[in-house]
Design a protein around this motif. Structure first.
Motif, short mmCIF file in Angstrom:
data_model
loop_
_atom_site.label_atom_id
_atom_site.label_comp_id
_atom_site.label_asym_id
_atom_site.label_seq_id
_atom_site.Cartn_x
_atom_site.Cartn_y
_atom_site.Cartn_z
N THR A 1 0.85 -1.19 0.00
CA THR A 1 0.00 0.00 0.00
C THR A 1 0.89 1.24 0.00
OG1 THR A 1 -0.09 0.37 2.40
CG2 THR A 1 -1.58 -1.29 1.48
N THR B 1 0.40 1.98 5.45
CA THR B 1 -0.64 1.56 6.37
C THR B 1 -0.04 1.49 7.77
OG1 THR B 1 -1.63 0.21 4.63
CG2 THR B 1 -2.33 -0.26 6.89
N SER C 1 -10.27 -0.85 9.95
CA SER C 1 -9.54 0.04 9.07
C SER C 1 -10.04 1.46 9.20
CB SER C 1 -9.73 -0.42 7.63
OG SER C 1 -9.14 -1.68 7.46
N GLY D 1 -4.82 3.38 7.90
CA GLY D 1 -4.23 2.37 8.74
C GLY D 1 -5.26 1.49 9.41
N GLN D 2 -4.81 0.86 10.50
CA GLN D 2 -5.67 -0.07 11.19
C GLN D 2 -5.64 0.20 12.68
OE1 GLN D 2 -4.29 -3.89 9.63
NE2 GLN D 2 -6.44 -4.36 9.27
#
Ligand SMILES: [Zn+2]
Length: 644
Positions: free
Chosen positions: A172, A175, A189, A193-194
């Protein structure tokens, strides 16, 4: 007086040297303002004793397009990069325009393991020879540091390192991971990012670092590596253990780069990455930010340099550095994971790393071409415009008092870099300082697809699912005549090109484009009484070359202060046609290209009155007596009569 006397230059090109500082997003108005304020003494010297011009940018003025114009001497019709985002006309699937990273295509399945056959690949999608490849053919040594739109780097004899367009290890554009025990945080998500929920049990946190998709396993789940955090029950600090690294972070402290090896299949497919940890809070809530997993330049999992050992050499010489193309984590600021101060620390680290490399590499330059790229003005003008412009909807006087000078500070760092270059100039050395585009405020978003829907150019199958996440979800293609994708692109639903195209090419298409163009140009923002769109270019007028028909049919040029909204770019239909920009991403340049020119400064007289990015490749070649390549549309800016 800077040494710049043209007549004294030797006829032999062997002594000729060319230095190019590529400063993404350096804006002529801001540059002159900071010069007037005495903040840019070296730029003032260069302008006074050398020359300055506005540099006409690309259509549209987006960095991947603009740098491709510079790299190839062609416009998007020649290099095929029209936007950050392209679409497949048949499926309308979206993809990043610059490169494609693919996992192995074929695999043999063995239980839950899947053994890839043929290996993965990374493919650069820009067409046309890069100027340094032509220099290579003529034996001119060159170093090209982090020029955008060069991932994976094209084959080259010189030293090149890829820049914007280089993915993180997950494939990506970056992230991050944010680990927290805050029960109000929504796991999953966010845009960049997460958010990963964790438990603090007996002052310990156990979690996983997210690595690349494991194409060795069926379904390609992300590879993970565990790490543990021992949170100090009394102090605001924590000890982090990951693989053979163990380090203590105090609250509000960043780690160095930590190398992590992801085991994709035992003894066979390991991939190395590196990341930085930031302990945002130890108590009462646990909050740990982990940067995107960058490709390790000392042992890259993806091709990022020529020769391939060059990235390792740079690490040995100047320490670890971000390899991810867009290294500044603007998304973590937009998503609220990092605040202004925290984001600024990260952004300053990016520049410090790249300046360390500059300081190591530049003194060794003595022949040919030295190109060095700086991203800081672009990303930080995007993020901090709101703190220097009280008219901006996100202006905040308190925050401005703290970080309102962030943009000026980064400009001053560019002046310091120039200060290292000026003493090195002599009669054999030409300096070009240039930017790909300028900058403008981004106050209001225009949702082009919503406008197309409201004006009957798009029809939906039902009116109930406007806000689906799928690009152009629910569009009834049998009744849709035009659609928007990307930051400036407007496409017709053309018969014979789109799968369900209904607009006949020829006079019907021309009539439709004229109608839409007139309506867009006539539109006023009821809030500001300003025009929203000041220019609409037709691709067939704007582009020359074999790929001219592959991109959008029309390029929408927004007025200063306006830009396409984030959702419409990806084919969504937010309810309002126009809305205030409430994102920290508050400055932009994806507008009417005539409103956001870049800068061109040189220690020599610039003959061209209105030079363009497409003149730079011919200029570079001409410095070494090399004729411009076929398809290049500009000419050397030092030649009288060069006007584009
Ligand atoms: Zn930008």
């Amino acid at each position: 007086m800077l040494p710049s006397c043209h007549s004294a230059r030797a006829n032999s090109h062997s002594e000729q040297r060319l230095i190019i500082l590529g400063i993404d997003g350096m804006d002529p108005q801001l540059l002159h303002r900071f010069m007037r304020e005495g903040k840019m003494p070296n730029f003032a010297t260069l302008e006074a004793q050398g020359d300055f011009r506005l540099l006409t940018t690309s259509i549209p003025p987006q960095s991947p397009v603009a740098w491709s114009n510079l790299i190839t001497g062609m416009n998007a019709g020649g290099h095929g990069i029209f936007d950050f985002i392209h679409r497949d006309p048949k499926t309308l699937a979206l993809y990043f325009s610059a490169s494609r990273v693919e996992g192995p295509k074929h695999a043999i399945h063995l239980g839950s393991w899947s053994i890839p056959v043929g290996g993965g690949s990374a493919e650069q999608l820009r067409k046309g020879a890069a100027f340094w490849q032509i220099l290579d053919q003529h034996g001119i040594p060159n170093t090209i540091f982090r020029i955008p739109s060069n991932f994976p780097p094209v084959p080259a004899k010189g030293k090149t390192l890829s820049g914007m367009g280089t993915p993180d290890l997950r494939g990506t554009y970056g992230t991050f991971s944010f680990y927290t025990d805050d029960p109000t945080a929504t796991p999953g998500s966010v845009e960049g990012g997460q958010v990963i929920p964790v438990q603090v049990e007996n002052s310990r946190v156990t979690a996983n670092l997210m690595g690349p998709d494991n194409s060795f396993r069926k379904g390609s789940p992300a590879a993970t590596e565990p790490f543990t955090v021992a949170v100090d029950p009394l102090e605001s600090a924590a000890k982090i253990t990951v693989q053979d690294h163990e380090f203590v972070l105090r609250e509000a402290e960043w780690s160095d780069w930590i190398r992590v090896e992801f085991r994709l299949i035992p003894f066979f497919g390991n991939v190395k990455g590196m990341c930085r940890f930031y302990l945002k809070q130890a108590h009462p809530r646990f909050q740990l930010y982990v940067s995107p997993m960058n490709v390790d330049p000392a042992d890259p999992a993806l091709p990022i340099s020529t020769p391939s050992r060059y990235s390792r050499f740079l690490t040995d010489e100047a320490g670890e550095f971000h390899t991810q193309g867009i290294a500044e984590d603007t998304k973590a600021l937009s998503d609220g994971m990092l605040d202004d101060k925290e984001y600024l620390q990260q952004a300053r680290t990016v520049l410090a790393e790249h300046r360390r490399i500059f300081d190591a590499e530049f003194p060794k330059f003595n022949q040919g071409v030295f190109f060095f790229y700086f991203s800081s003005l672009d990303l930080n003008s995007h993020m901090f415009w709101r703190l220097m412009d009280p008219q901006h909807p996100e202006y905040d006087a308190t925050l401005a008092a703290e970080n309102g000078s962030a943009i000026a500070d980064f400009y001053q760092q560019m002046d310091q870099v120039l200060g290292e270059v000026l003493p090195r100039l002599d009669v054999h050395t030409t300096l070009l300082v240039l930017s790909d585009h300028g900058f403008a405020p981004y106050y209001r978003s225009f949702n082009l697809n919503t406008w197309l829907l409201n004006n009957g150019y798009i029809k939906l199958k039902s009116d109930t699912t406007h806000n689906s996440n799928e690009p152009l979800a629910n569009v009834d293609w049998t009744q849709t005549r035009a659609y928007g994708l990307g930051l400036n692109g407007l496409y017709l639903n053309l018969r014979g090109r789109e799968s369900n195209g209904i607009v006949e090419p020829g006079s019907a298409a021309d009539g439709l484009m004229a109608e839409i163009r007139a309506k867009l140009l006539g539109m006023q923002d009821p809030k500001s009484q300003q025009r929203v769109i000041t220019r609409v270019d037709l691709a067939r007028e704007a582009y020359q070359g074999p790929y001219a028909k592959d991109g959008p049919d029309m390029l929408v040029g927004y007025n200063r202060g306006y830009r396409a909204g984030w959702q419409t770019i990806l084919g969504a239909f937010p309810p309002e046609e126009l809305e205030d920009n409430a994102n920290p991403w508050s400055g932009d340049h994806c507008m009417d290209y005539t409103l956001v020119p870049g800068v061109l400064l040189s220690n020599r007289r610039i003959a061209a009155q209105t030079p363009a990015l497409t003149d730079i490749a011919p200029t570079i070649l001409a410095e070494f007596g090399i004729a411009k390549a076929q398809g290049m549309i500009g000419q050397s800016v030092f030649q009288p009569g060069a006007t584009r």
